[in-house]
Motif scaffolding. Structure first.
Motif, PDB file in Angstrom:
ATOM      1  N   ILE A 262       0.882  -1.168   0.000  1.00 42.39           N
ATOM      2  CA  ILE A 262       0.000   0.000   0.000  1.00 42.39           C
ATOM      3  C   ILE A 262       0.916   1.214   0.000  1.00 42.39           C
ATOM      4  CG2 ILE A 262      -1.896   1.212   1.135  1.00 42.39           C
ATOM      5  CD1 ILE A 262      -2.496  -1.370   2.659  1.00 42.39           C
ATOM      6  N   ARG A 263       0.964   1.936  -1.101  1.00 47.78           N
ATOM      7  CA  ARG A 263       1.932   3.032  -1.240  1.00 47.78           C
ATOM      8  C   ARG A 263       1.294   4.415  -1.119  1.00 47.78           C
ATOM      9  NH1 ARG A 263       6.701   0.796  -2.733  1.00 47.78           N
ATOM     10  NH2 ARG A 263       6.654  -1.235  -3.793  1.00 47.78           N
ATOM     11  N   ASP A 264      -0.012   4.470  -1.018  1.00 51.28           N
ATOM     12  CA  ASP A 264      -0.711   5.738  -0.869  1.00 51.28           C
ATOM     13  C   ASP A 264      -1.267   5.829   0.556  1.00 51.28           C
ATOM     14  OD1 ASP A 264      -3.671   7.138  -1.097  1.00 51.28           O
ATOM     15  OD2 ASP A 264      -2.147   8.162  -2.294  1.00 51.28           O
ATOM     16  N   TYR A 265      -0.907   6.907   1.268  1.00 56.05           N
ATOM     17  CA  TYR A 265      -1.301   6.996   2.679  1.00 56.05           C
ATOM     18  C   TYR A 265      -2.812   7.116   2.855  1.00 56.05           C
ATOM     19  CZ  TYR A 265      -1.195   8.216   7.612  1.00 56.05           C
ATOM     20  OH  TYR A 265      -1.392   8.212   8.972  1.00 56.05           O
ATOM     21  N   SER A 266      -3.495   7.820   1.955  1.00 56.90           N
ATOM     22  CA  SER A 266      -4.953   7.938   2.057  1.00 56.90           C
ATOM     23  C   SER A 266      -5.615   6.578   1.902  1.00 56.90           C
ATOM     24  CB  SER A 266      -5.473   8.917   1.003  1.00 56.90           C
ATOM     25  OG  SER A 266      -4.965  10.218   1.223  1.00 56.90           O
ATOM     26  N   LEU A 267      -5.107   5.758   0.981  1.00 55.90           N
ATOM     27  CA  LEU A 267      -5.630   4.407   0.816  1.00 55.90           C
ATOM     28  C   LEU A 267      -5.345   3.584   2.068  1.00 55.90           C
ATOM     29  CD1 LEU A 267      -6.865   2.086  -0.773  1.00 55.90           C
ATOM     30  CD2 LEU A 267      -4.620   1.715  -1.833  1.00 55.90           C
ATOM     31  N   PHE A 268      -4.152   3.742   2.636  1.00 54.86           N
ATOM     32  CA  PHE A 268      -3.805   3.029   3.863  1.00 54.86           C
ATOM     33  C   PHE A 268      -4.805   3.338   4.977  1.00 54.86           C
ATOM     34  CE2 PHE A 268      -1.616   3.781   7.998  1.00 54.86           C
ATOM     35  CZ  PHE A 268      -1.446   2.458   8.376  1.00 54.86           C
ATOM     36  N   LYS A 269      -5.125   4.612   5.168  1.00 58.56           N
ATOM     37  CA  LYS A 269      -6.086   4.997   6.202  1.00 58.56           C
ATOM     38  C   LYS A 269      -7.447   4.353   5.948  1.00 58.56           C
ATOM     39  CE  LYS A 269      -6.009   8.084   8.898  1.00 58.56           C
ATOM     40  NZ  LYS A 269      -5.910   8.142  10.371  1.00 58.56           N
ATOM     41  N   LYS A 270      -7.871   4.326   4.694  1.00 59.91           N
ATOM     42  CA  LYS A 270      -9.157   3.725   4.364  1.00 59.91           C
ATOM     43  C   LYS A 270      -9.159   2.234   4.652  1.00 59.91           C
ATOM     44  CE  LYS A 270     -12.507   3.183   0.603  1.00 59.91           C
ATOM     45  NZ  LYS A 270     -12.706   1.736   0.901  1.00 59.91           N
ATOM     46  N   VAL A 271      -8.075   1.542   4.275  1.00 59.05           N
ATOM     47  CA  VAL A 271      -7.992   0.098   4.514  1.00 59.05           C
ATOM     48  C   VAL A 271      -8.022  -0.198   6.005  1.00 59.05           C
ATOM     49  CG1 VAL A 271      -6.499  -1.921   4.283  1.00 59.05           C
ATOM     50  CG2 VAL A 271      -6.787  -0.375   2.352  1.00 59.05           C
ATOM     51  N   VAL A 272      -7.281   0.588   6.795  1.00 59.49           N
ATOM     52  CA  VAL A 272      -7.260   0.388   8.246  1.00 59.49           C
ATOM     53  C   VAL A 272      -8.649   0.608   8.840  1.00 59.49           C
ATOM     54  CG1 VAL A 272      -6.390   1.332  10.424  1.00 59.49           C
ATOM     55  CG2 VAL A 272      -4.821   0.903   8.542  1.00 59.49           C
ATOM     56  N   ASN A 273      -9.309   1.695   8.432  1.00 59.24           N
ATOM     57  CA  ASN A 273     -10.645   1.984   8.969  1.00 59.24           C
ATOM     58  C   ASN A 273     -11.647   0.912   8.571  1.00 59.24           C
ATOM     59  OD1 ASN A 273      -9.794   4.363  10.201  1.00 59.24           O
ATOM     60  ND2 ASN A 273     -10.274   5.620   8.403  1.00 59.24           N
ATOM     61  N   ASP A 274     -11.555   0.434   7.333  1.00 56.22           N
ATOM     62  CA  ASP A 274     -12.456  -0.638   6.887  1.00 56.22           C
ATOM     63  C   ASP A 274     -12.213  -1.915   7.680  1.00 56.22           C
ATOM     64  OD1 ASP A 274     -13.523   1.075   5.046  1.00 56.22           O
ATOM     65  OD2 ASP A 274     -12.466   0.231   3.314  1.00 56.22           O
ATOM     66  N   ALA A 275     -10.940  -2.211   7.976  1.00 53.74           N
ATOM     67  CA  ALA A 275     -10.612  -3.404   8.753  1.00 53.74           C
ATOM     68  C   ALA A 275     -11.167  -3.302  10.168  1.00 53.74           C
ATOM     69  CB  ALA A 275      -9.098  -3.607   8.775  1.00 53.74           C
ATOM     70  N   LYS A 276     -11.102  -2.112  10.757  1.00 56.45           N
ATOM     71  CA  LYS A 276     -11.641  -1.910  12.115  1.00 56.45           C
ATOM     72  C   LYS A 276     -13.150  -2.074  12.119  1.00 56.45           C
ATOM     73  CE  LYS A 276      -7.991   1.183  13.802  1.00 56.45           C
ATOM     74  NZ  LYS A 276      -7.662   2.559  14.261  1.00 56.45           N
ATOM     75  N   LYS A 277     -13.824  -1.525  11.092  1.00 54.15           N
ATOM     76  CA  LYS A 277     -15.259  -1.670  11.017  1.00 54.15           C
ATOM     77  C   LYS A 277     -15.662  -3.134  10.851  1.00 54.15           C
ATOM     78  CE  LYS A 277     -16.045   2.915   9.005  1.00 54.15           C
ATOM     79  NZ  LYS A 277     -16.488   3.666   7.802  1.00 54.15           N
ATOM     80  N   ALA A 278     -14.931  -3.863  10.009  1.00 54.06           N
ATOM     81  CA  ALA A 278     -15.234  -5.282   9.803  1.00 54.06           C
ATOM     82  C   ALA A 278     -15.038  -6.077  11.075  1.00 54.06           C
ATOM     83  CB  ALA A 278     -14.360  -5.833   8.675  1.00 54.06           C
ATOM     84  N   ALA A 279     -13.942  -5.761  11.826  1.00 51.57           N
ATOM     85  CA  ALA A 279     -13.676  -6.462  13.086  1.00 51.57           C
ATOM     86  C   ALA A 279     -14.748  -6.157  14.118  1.00 51.57           C
ATOM     87  CB  ALA A 279     -12.295  -6.065  13.608  1.00 51.57           C
ATOM     88  N   LYS A 280     -15.204  -4.912  14.161  1.00 46.44           N
ATOM     89  CA  LYS A 280     -16.254  -4.532  15.114  1.00 46.44           C
ATOM     90  C   LYS A 280     -17.560  -5.223  14.772  1.00 46.44           C
ATOM     91  CE  LYS A 280     -18.527  -0.468  17.072  1.00 46.44           C
ATOM     92  NZ  LYS A 280     -18.625   1.019  17.055  1.00 46.44           N
ATOM     93  N   HIS A 281     -17.849  -5.319  13.464  1.00 44.79           N
ATOM     94  CA  HIS A 281     -19.085  -5.967  13.037  1.00 44.79           C
ATOM     95  C   HIS A 281     -19.065  -7.458  13.365  1.00 44.79           C
ATOM     96  CE1 HIS A 281     -22.680  -6.697  10.658  1.00 44.79           C
ATOM     97  NE2 HIS A 281     -22.036  -7.683  10.046  1.00 44.79           N
ATOM     98  N   SER A 282     -17.910  -8.110  13.168  1.00 44.28           N
ATOM     99  CA  SER A 282     -17.807  -9.538  13.451  1.00 44.28           C
ATOM    100  C   SER A 282     -17.903  -9.842  14.945  1.00 44.28           C
ATOM    101  CB  SER A 282     -16.484 -10.093  12.912  1.00 44.28           C
ATOM    102  OG  SER A 282     -15.382  -9.487  13.558  1.00 44.28           O
ATOM    103  N   ASN A 283     -17.466  -8.885  15.776  1.00 43.76           N
ATOM    104  CA  ASN A 283     -17.577  -9.066  17.222  1.00 43.76           C
ATOM    105  C   ASN A 283     -18.954  -8.732  17.765  1.00 43.76           C
ATOM    106  OD1 ASN A 283     -14.854  -9.816  17.434  1.00 43.76           O
ATOM    107  ND2 ASN A 283     -14.181  -7.685  17.675  1.00 43.76           N
ATOM    108  N   ASN A 284     -19.731  -7.993  16.952  1.00 43.23           N
ATOM    109  CA  ASN A 284     -21.083  -7.617  17.365  1.00 43.23           C
ATOM    110  C   ASN A 284     -22.072  -7.934  16.253  1.00 43.23           C
ATOM    111  OD1 ASN A 284     -20.545  -6.004  20.005  1.00 43.23           O
ATOM    112  ND2 ASN A 284     -19.125  -5.121  18.509  1.00 43.23           N
ATOM    113  N   PRO A 285     -22.309  -9.235  16.003  1.00 40.18           N
ATOM    114  CA  PRO A 285     -23.191  -9.617  14.883  1.00 40.18           C
ATOM    115  C   PRO A 285     -24.620  -9.160  15.113  1.00 40.18           C
ATOM    116  CG  PRO A 285     -22.685 -11.512  16.274  1.00 40.18           C
ATOM    117  CD  PRO A 285     -21.821 -10.397  16.749  1.00 40.18           C
TER     118      PRO A 285
END
Length: 285
Positions: A262-285
């Motif tokens: 991941i060479r673009d910092y804006s994309l990196f931030k989006k990927v991290v935020n999406d991963a956090k949302k997915a993890a939160k959703h999986s922990n709270n189905p």
């Protein structure tokens, strides 16, 4: 001053400034008196441009280059920004600096030509440094355990540092490379990985390493072969301020895969935020 630059943003424009017709301004921008901005220039939201700053992107060639001041950037008074340069998100250009190369996100630059002298955190404060000998102080605030101390043996014949893959590295390495002969003004890294883990050891000299998990940023002064810095996946890594004799060893958990970067910092931030949302959703189905 030109009063009708492109864009519909909210500006704070002082007297005695010139904003060219090609300039695109975002919202909540401050521009100090005496500044000149002309040519193909984009100034994004929340940027601060000090007094007597010059951003001149006027070109006569067939391929004009766009100069970009990213959101949250702060350009100190008297700074000069060359054509085609990108000032990264929340970067700081200190007063009087002459910028002729791209400035990474959150970097602090100064001088002529401007060089990186540090990084700011997500709140605009300078990231504190931890040396290899005082690295434990950061453990209390780190989201993971980044530092591993390696076994050292010394006697009158010299010193030896041992690294056992199954004991000292939190993954099984698949690749190993060495970085050396890096000019002090150059920056290495500036990317993250989707899956690959890395383990950095400065074998000789010193190098400053910045790690960013998308929410926190920490800086380490790696100056001993007895210390390894662990970087898990989805960690934005930057290495700079190499000493002339610096040799940095890097162990990687995966072979080289171009699509893992991941060479673009804006994309990196989006990927991290999406991963956090997915993890939160999986922990709270």
């Amino acid at each position: 001053m030109k009063s009708q630059p492109k864009g519909e943003g909210i500006y704070t424009l002082n007297d005695r400034i010139y904003v060219g017709e090609k300039v695109i301004l975002g919202e909540e921008i401050q521009i100090g008196a005496g500044s000149v901005i002309q040519g193909d220039v984009i100034v994004e939201n929340d940027s601060v441009i000090g007094f007597n700053v010059t951003i001149d992107a006027e070109t006569t060639g067939l391929n004009p280059q766009t100069t970009k001041v990213s959101s949250g950037a702060n350009l100190g008074s008297g700074a000069v920004i060359s054509s085609g340069v990108t000032i990264g998100i929340n970067a700081v250009v200190r007063p009087g600096s002459v910028v002729v190369r791209d400035v990474p996100p959150y970097a602090i630059v100064e001088g002529n030509p401007a060089l990186i002298v540090g990084y700011v955190d997500h709140f605009g404060k300078k990231v504190g440094q931890q040396s290899s000998t005082n690295i434990e102080l950061n453990h209390k605030v780190q989201p993971h355990q980044p530092i591993f101390h390696l076994q050292k043996a010394s006697d009158m014949r010299g010193s030896l540092v041992a690294l056992e893959f199954s004991k000292n590295i939190p993954f099984r390495p698949e690749r190993f490379f060495i970085i050396y002969d890096v000019p002090s003004e150059d920056v290495r890294g500036e990317h993250a990985h989707y899956k690959c883990e890395q383990f950095l050891v400065c074998l000789n000299g010193s190098v400053k390493a910045v790690v960013d998990d998308g929410a926190n940023r920490f800086e380490y002064n790696l100056n001993s072969p007895t210390v390894g810095l662990y970087m898990p996946p989805l960690t934005w890594g930057t290495q700079y301020s190499y000493s002339s004799d610096a040799t940095l060893a890097v162990f990687a958990s995966r072979p080289y895969e171009s699509d893992d970067y991941i060479r673009d910092y804006s994309l990196f931030k989006k990927v991290v935020n999406d991963a956090k949302k997915a993890a939160k959703h999986s922990n709270n189905p």
